[in-house]
Enzyme design. Structure first.
Site, PDB file in Angstrom:
ATOM      1  N   LYS A  41       0.631  -0.798   0.222  1.00  0.00           N
ATOM      2  CA  LYS A  41       0.071   0.353   0.013  1.00  0.00           C
ATOM      3  C   LYS A  41       1.052   1.164   0.259  1.00  0.00           C
ATOM      4  O   LYS A  41       1.760   1.627   1.056  1.00  0.00           O
ATOM      5  CB  LYS A  41      -1.482   0.232   1.530  1.00  0.00           C
ATOM      6  CG  LYS A  41      -2.003   1.065   1.440  1.00  0.00           C
ATOM      7  CD  LYS A  41      -2.952   1.269   2.640  1.00  0.00           C
ATOM      8  CE  LYS A  41      -1.824   2.420   3.295  1.00  0.00           C
ATOM      9  NZ  LYS A  41      -1.705   3.955   2.498  1.00  0.00           N
ATOM     10  N   THR A  56       1.834   5.630  14.712  1.00  0.00           N
ATOM     11  CA  THR A  56       0.877   4.599  13.540  1.00  0.00           C
ATOM     12  C   THR A  56       1.964   2.768  13.357  1.00  0.00           C
ATOM     13  O   THR A  56       1.446   2.146  13.633  1.00  0.00           O
ATOM     14  CB  THR A  56       0.898   4.873  11.992  1.00  0.00           C
ATOM     15  OG1 THR A  56       0.118   5.880  11.981  1.00  0.00           O
ATOM     16  CG2 THR A  56       0.248   3.695  10.945  1.00  0.00           C
ATOM     17  N   GLY A  57       2.821   3.220  13.757  1.00  0.00           N
ATOM     18  CA  GLY A  57       3.154   1.660  14.157  1.00  0.00           C
ATOM     19  C   GLY A  57       3.022   1.002  14.753  1.00  0.00           C
ATOM     20  O   GLY A  57       3.311  -0.171  15.214  1.00  0.00           O
ATOM     21  N   GLY A  60       7.022   4.398   8.738  1.00  0.00           N
ATOM     22  CA  GLY A  60       5.668   5.716   9.285  1.00  0.00           C
ATOM     23  C   GLY A  60       6.484   6.683  10.494  1.00  0.00           C
ATOM     24  O   GLY A  60       7.227   5.868  10.785  1.00  0.00           O
ATOM     25  N   SER A  61       5.284   6.749  11.274  1.00  0.00           N
ATOM     26  CA  SER A  61       5.415   7.145  12.534  1.00  0.00           C
ATOM     27  C   SER A  61       5.375   6.323  13.511  1.00  0.00           C
ATOM     28  O   SER A  61       4.949   5.139  13.079  1.00  0.00           O
ATOM     29  CB  SER A  61       3.847   8.220  12.353  1.00  0.00           C
ATOM     30  OG  SER A  61       2.580   7.282  12.929  1.00  0.00           O
ATOM     31  N   THR A  62       5.716   6.285  14.690  1.00  0.00           N
ATOM     32  CA  THR A  62       5.686   6.207  15.681  1.00  0.00           C
ATOM     33  C   THR A  62       4.436   5.007  15.857  1.00  0.00           C
ATOM     34  O   THR A  62       3.653   4.823  16.728  1.00  0.00           O
ATOM     35  CB  THR A  62       6.418   6.365  16.615  1.00  0.00           C
ATOM     36  OG1 THR A  62       7.879   6.551  16.561  1.00  0.00           O
ATOM     37  CG2 THR A  62       6.275   5.457  18.436  1.00  0.00           C
ATOM     38  N   GLU A  74       9.374  14.389  16.330  1.00  0.00           N
ATOM     39  CA  GLU A  74       9.927  15.038  15.085  1.00  0.00           C
ATOM     40  C   GLU A  74       8.531  16.006  14.769  1.00  0.00           C
ATOM     41  O   GLU A  74       7.860  16.161  14.733  1.00  0.00           O
ATOM     42  CB  GLU A  74       9.697  13.241  14.237  1.00  0.00           C
ATOM     43  CG  GLU A  74       9.883  13.097  13.647  1.00  0.00           C
ATOM     44  CD  GLU A  74       9.584  11.803  13.199  1.00  0.00           C
ATOM     45  OE1 GLU A  74       8.976  11.129  12.708  1.00  0.00           O
ATOM     46  OE2 GLU A  74      10.647  11.076  12.465  1.00  0.00           O
ATOM     47  N   GLU A  99      10.173   0.181  10.243  1.00  0.00           N
ATOM     48  CA  GLU A  99      10.778   1.263  10.967  1.00  0.00           C
ATOM     49  C   GLU A  99      10.077   2.954  11.029  1.00  0.00           C
ATOM     50  O   GLU A  99       9.621   3.577   9.949  1.00  0.00           O
ATOM     51  CB  GLU A  99      11.532   1.410   9.559  1.00  0.00           C
ATOM     52  CG  GLU A  99      12.855   1.880   8.901  1.00  0.00           C
ATOM     53  CD  GLU A  99      12.499   3.437   9.222  1.00  0.00           C
ATOM     54  OE1 GLU A  99      12.314   4.579   9.065  1.00  0.00           O
ATOM     55  OE2 GLU A  99      12.160   3.398   7.385  1.00  0.00           O
ATOM     56  N   CYS A 141      13.351  10.289   7.734  1.00  0.00           N
ATOM     57  CA  CYS A 141      13.455   9.533   9.534  1.00  0.00           C
ATOM     58  C   CYS A 141      14.470   9.621  10.328  1.00  0.00           C
ATOM     59  O   CYS A 141      14.432   9.651  11.798  1.00  0.00           O
ATOM     60  CB  CYS A 141      12.768   8.638   9.104  1.00  0.00           C
ATOM     61  SG  CYS A 141      13.529   7.665   8.395  1.00  0.00           S
TER      62      CYS A 141
HETATM   63  P1  NAI Z   1       2.016   7.825   9.147  1.00  0.00           P
HETATM   64  O1  NAI Z   1       2.811   6.497  10.037  1.00  0.00           O
HETATM   65  O2  NAI Z   1       0.249   7.722   9.452  1.00  0.00           O
HETATM   66  O3  NAI Z   1       1.960   6.932   8.346  1.00  0.00           O
HETATM   67  C1  NAI Z   1       2.610   6.242   6.915  1.00  0.00           C
HETATM   68  C2  NAI Z   1       2.003   5.076   5.981  1.00  0.00           C
HETATM   69  O4  NAI Z   1       0.762   4.528   6.972  1.00  0.00           O
HETATM   70  C3  NAI Z   1       0.699   5.725   4.773  1.00  0.00           C
HETATM   71  O5  NAI Z   1       0.907   4.384   4.194  1.00  0.00           O
HETATM   72  C4  NAI Z   1      -0.236   5.756   5.673  1.00  0.00           C
HETATM   73  O6  NAI Z   1      -1.603   5.117   5.159  1.00  0.00           O
HETATM   74  C5  NAI Z   1      -0.532   4.344   6.374  1.00  0.00           C
HETATM   75  N1  NAI Z   1      -1.385   4.171   7.936  1.00  0.00           N
HETATM   76  C6  NAI Z   1      -1.752   5.398   8.200  1.00  0.00           C
HETATM   77  N2  NAI Z   1      -2.815   4.837   9.538  1.00  0.00           N
HETATM   78  C7  NAI Z   1      -2.806   3.603   9.118  1.00  0.00           C
HETATM   79  C8  NAI Z   1      -3.455   2.545   9.831  1.00  0.00           C
HETATM   80  N3  NAI Z   1      -4.160   2.692  10.747  1.00  0.00           N
HETATM   81  N4  NAI Z   1      -3.580   1.147   9.444  1.00  0.00           N
HETATM   82  C9  NAI Z   1      -1.813   0.576   8.652  1.00  0.00           C
HETATM   83  N5  NAI Z   1      -1.666   1.789   7.992  1.00  0.00           N
HETATM   84  C10 NAI Z   1      -2.064   3.405   8.539  1.00  0.00           C
HETATM   85  O7  NAI Z   1       2.459   8.857   8.634  1.00  0.00           O
HETATM   86  P2  NAI Z   1       1.853  10.338   8.482  1.00  0.00           P
HETATM   87  O8  NAI Z   1       0.141  10.958   8.989  1.00  0.00           O
HETATM   88  O9  NAI Z   1       2.091  10.191   6.939  1.00  0.00           O
HETATM   89  O10 NAI Z   1       2.786  11.735   9.280  1.00  0.00           O
HETATM   90  C11 NAI Z   1       3.012  11.892   9.970  1.00  0.00           C
HETATM   91  C12 NAI Z   1       4.257  11.983  10.988  1.00  0.00           C
HETATM   92  O11 NAI Z   1       4.681  10.832  10.879  1.00  0.00           O
HETATM   93  C13 NAI Z   1       5.015  12.503  10.513  1.00  0.00           C
HETATM   94  O12 NAI Z   1       5.036  14.119  10.353  1.00  0.00           O
HETATM   95  C14 NAI Z   1       6.534  12.164  10.644  1.00  0.00           C
HETATM   96  O13 NAI Z   1       7.012  12.765  12.044  1.00  0.00           O
HETATM   97  C15 NAI Z   1       6.334  10.909  10.921  1.00  0.00           C
HETATM   98  N6  NAI Z   1       6.635   9.974   9.536  1.00  0.00           N
HETATM   99  C16 NAI Z   1       7.931   9.293  10.285  1.00  0.00           C
HETATM  100  C17 NAI Z   1       7.932   8.445   8.360  1.00  0.00           C
HETATM  101  C18 NAI Z   1       9.447   7.502   8.583  1.00  0.00           C
HETATM  102  O14 NAI Z   1       9.954   7.448   7.265  1.00  0.00           O
HETATM  103  N7  NAI Z   1       9.474   7.187   9.297  1.00  0.00           N
HETATM  104  C19 NAI Z   1       7.459   9.383   7.157  1.00  0.00           C
HETATM  105  C20 NAI Z   1       6.772   9.077   7.094  1.00  0.00           C
HETATM  106  C21 NAI Z   1       6.109  10.025   8.175  1.00  0.00           C
END
Ligand code: NAI
Ligand code: MG
Length: 540
Positions: free
Chosen positions: A231, A288-289, A284-286, A438, A307, A341
């Site tokens: 996804k 959501t992780g 993605g974010s901690t 972050e 990650e 990240c």
């Molecule tokens: P996010 O962690 O919510 O989104 C990343 C991915 O997870 C996207 O594909 C999203 O559709 C998916 N996702 C969201 N909620 C989900 C759920 N309940 N179940 C399964 N998948 C889900 O991050 P977002 O909202 O884009 O950004 C928020 C913050 O996260 C940023 O400001 C940043 O601080 C951090 N972030 C960290 C990243 C990294 O590389 N470690 C990358 C992107 C964001």
């Protein structure tokens, strides 16, 4: 006019790897002798220019399921935006749980019955090599699509496409070198281990490096013989769909790689909870992780690689060459609009070099060229979307309110899209929000320290542990720091070196497991021990 500018940009292409793209984008020139630059000089140069027309057409907006591009079952679509203007680039199919079911059954069938697991490892490897060739052949188009959808500079996107090809070749190289062991047991047994693919891998990627995240996940999964449902992030669906099509062109059997676009709380959550997904990988974010992990646990206990976020320290020691340290610390934070990240987002500077460092770091930020990411010479494009823009502006406000000194930037750049001025805070204290959270934007926080033990303690006193930067010419200091810092990657006198062979991942709440390199293969393999009695063996 726009077309002419674009073609000169294309012909200027000479980036040979992401590492060189990175170091070039960090190159600020060595002169800091411009004297005092107005704090608002970047704002003054922000006169609105018409955005350059991207030299690419959007070709794939549907879901890639079972070897075909199809609409969502509901027929729904959602817009993906150009972060330069907030205008719609295209409407893409919006996957929901029914589409996740379709994609997972296609992946299941490909894994259980399809030709993929029955192909030799060499045959699988050759398909991945063909994908790498196709990626390279389409570099300009793919990079343009990425810049358009994401806002990163075109020069950087070219570098990332080249790394994408490198990653596929790296994993193609592993495909036929994965095998088990013959194990000496204490008894008359022939014991062997089989390294088997796990099955259907569910993968969820973010928007900051859509292509690299795609390859970090799809590469090892396919090399190990799994099938995949990936996804994309809702902000950046286009490049992964494009690459998905290249896999079809390269002869990947239907169902082995399914690419779906959709939102996290619907499609993402459905993938995490799915009873027929055997393994999950998430970046993605901690926050959501943690959701991903709990959905995996509550469904079928599928193993999860995570990650996640970071708040990486970048430590400038008292002996550091200040000009070089400034340049590297600037790059460690501002690269990719600060949306990394592992961004070096806590710049710790020894008190002996602090004043000189600060003055030069400020000049460096004020010199950073912000503008249309398609334009040659631009170093910083827009942030990804309005949500991130607002989050970053909120942190800038919090920095000012908590008493840090705003040295540069601090405001929106221009009048359209999601651009933010390169921002520098000095006098940052550990307990300020800007030193703890972050920010994921172009905001550098500079902190002063006195001695090594103190900075080690402060650097480690966070719930994150993704990366750290160390800048010193003293080998003993470097060795002390590299062992003391609790982080998955320590860069000494460099930063953001992302080669395919280098493992990447986090300590503490920055994640679980490692991606890239030999370490990533374990994420996608089961180990089966096969034990057979030996009758009259010649030897044990
Ligand atoms: P996010 O962690 O919510 O989104 C990343 C991915 O997870 C996207 O594909 C999203 O559709 C998916 N996702 C969201 N909620 C989900 C759920 N309940 N179940 C399964 N998948 C889900 O991050 P977002 O909202 O884009 O950004 C928020 C913050 O996260 C940023 O400001 C940043 O601080 C951090 N972030 C960290 C990243 C990294 O590389 N470690 C990358 C992107 C964001
Ligand atoms: Mg977009």
């Amino acid at each position: 006019m726009a077309a002419r500018r674009m073609s000169s940009l294309l012909s200027s292409r000479n980036v040979s790897s992401l590492a060189s793209a990175f170091s070039r984008s960090s190159g600020k020139g060595s002169s800091y002798s411009r004297g005092i630059i107005s704090r608002f000089s970047t704002a003054a140069s922000a006169a609105y220019e018409e955005p350059i027309t991207p030299p690419v057409r959007v070709s794939h907006t549907q879901l890639l399921i079972n070897g075909q591009f199809v609409d969502a079952a509901s027929g729904k679509t959602f817009p993906t935006l150009d972060p330069r203007t907030a205008e719609v680039i295209a409407h893409v199919a919006e996957a929901e749980s029914e589409d996740v079911d379709r994609a997972v059954s296609a992946a299941r069938k490909a894994f259980d019955e399809g030709p993929w697991p029955k192909m030799t490892a060499y045959e699988r490897s050759r398909i991945m090599l063909r994908v790498a060739d196709l990626v390279e052949k389409n570099t300009d188009e793919l990079a343009a699509l990425e810049t358009w959808d994401n806002g990163k500079t075109y020069e950087q996107a070219i570098g990332e496409v080249e790394v994408l090809a490198r990653l596929f070749r790296y994993y193609a190289g592993w495909a036929d070198k994965i095998h088990g062991l013959t194990v000496p047991a204490d008894g008359p047994y022939h014991v062997q281990t089989l390294h088997e693919p796990i099955g259907v891998a569910g993968q969820i990627i973010p928007w900051n490096f859509p292509l690299l995240m795609f390859a970090w996940k799809v590469g090892p999964a396919l090399a190990c013989g799994n099938s995949v449902v990936l996804k994309t992030a809702e902000q950046t669906p286009l490049s992964a769909l494009y690459v998905g099509n290249l896999f079809l062109e390269a002869g990947l059997p239907p169902g082995v790689l399914n690419v779906i676009s959709g939102f996290g709380h619907t499609a993402g959550a459905a993938l995490c909870s799915h009873m027929d997904v055997d393994k999950l990988a998430f970046t993605g974010s901690t926050a959501t992780g943690k959701t991903v992990l709990s959905l995996a646990a509550a469904s079928n206990l599928k193993p999860v690689t995570l990650e996640l976020g970071g708040k990486s320290p970048f430590i400038v020691c008292e002996d550091a060459d200040v000009d070089k340290a400034v340049e590297m610390a600037h790059f460690a934070l501002f690269f990719n609009q600060g949306q990394c990240c592992c961004a070096g987002s806590r710049t710790f500077v020894h008190e002996r070099v602090y004043d000189e460092f600060l003055e030069k770091a400020k000049a460096c930020a004020l010199e950073r060229v912000v503008g249309d990411p398609f334009k040659k010479g631009v170093e910083q494009g827009p942030q990804i979307d309005n949500e991130q823009f607002a989050k970053i502006m909120k942190y800038i406000k919090s920095g000012v309110e908590s008493g840090a000194t705003l040295e540069a930037g601090g405001e929106r750049f221009g009048s359209k899209g999601f651009y933010i001025q390169p921002t520098v805070f000095s006098g940052v204290q550990d307990n300020m929000l800007i030193a703890q959270d972050e920010i994921f934007g172009p905001v550098q926080s500079i902190l002063k320290y006195k001695d090594l033990n103190e900075v080690i303690k402060r650097a480690n006193s966070t719930s994150f542990g993704l990366a750290a930067g160390v800048f010193t010419q003293n080998i003993d200091v470097a060795n002390t720091l590299t062992r003391a810092l609790k982080a998955g990657t320590i860069y000494v006198n460099c930063f953001d070196v992302f080669d395919a062979a280098i493992p990447f991942g986090g300590y503490k709440q920055s994640g679980q497991g490692r991606e890239k390199g030999i370490y990533s293969l374990n994420n996608y393999l089961q180990v089966k021990a096969v034990v057979t009695p030996l009758k009259n063996p010649a030897w044990l």
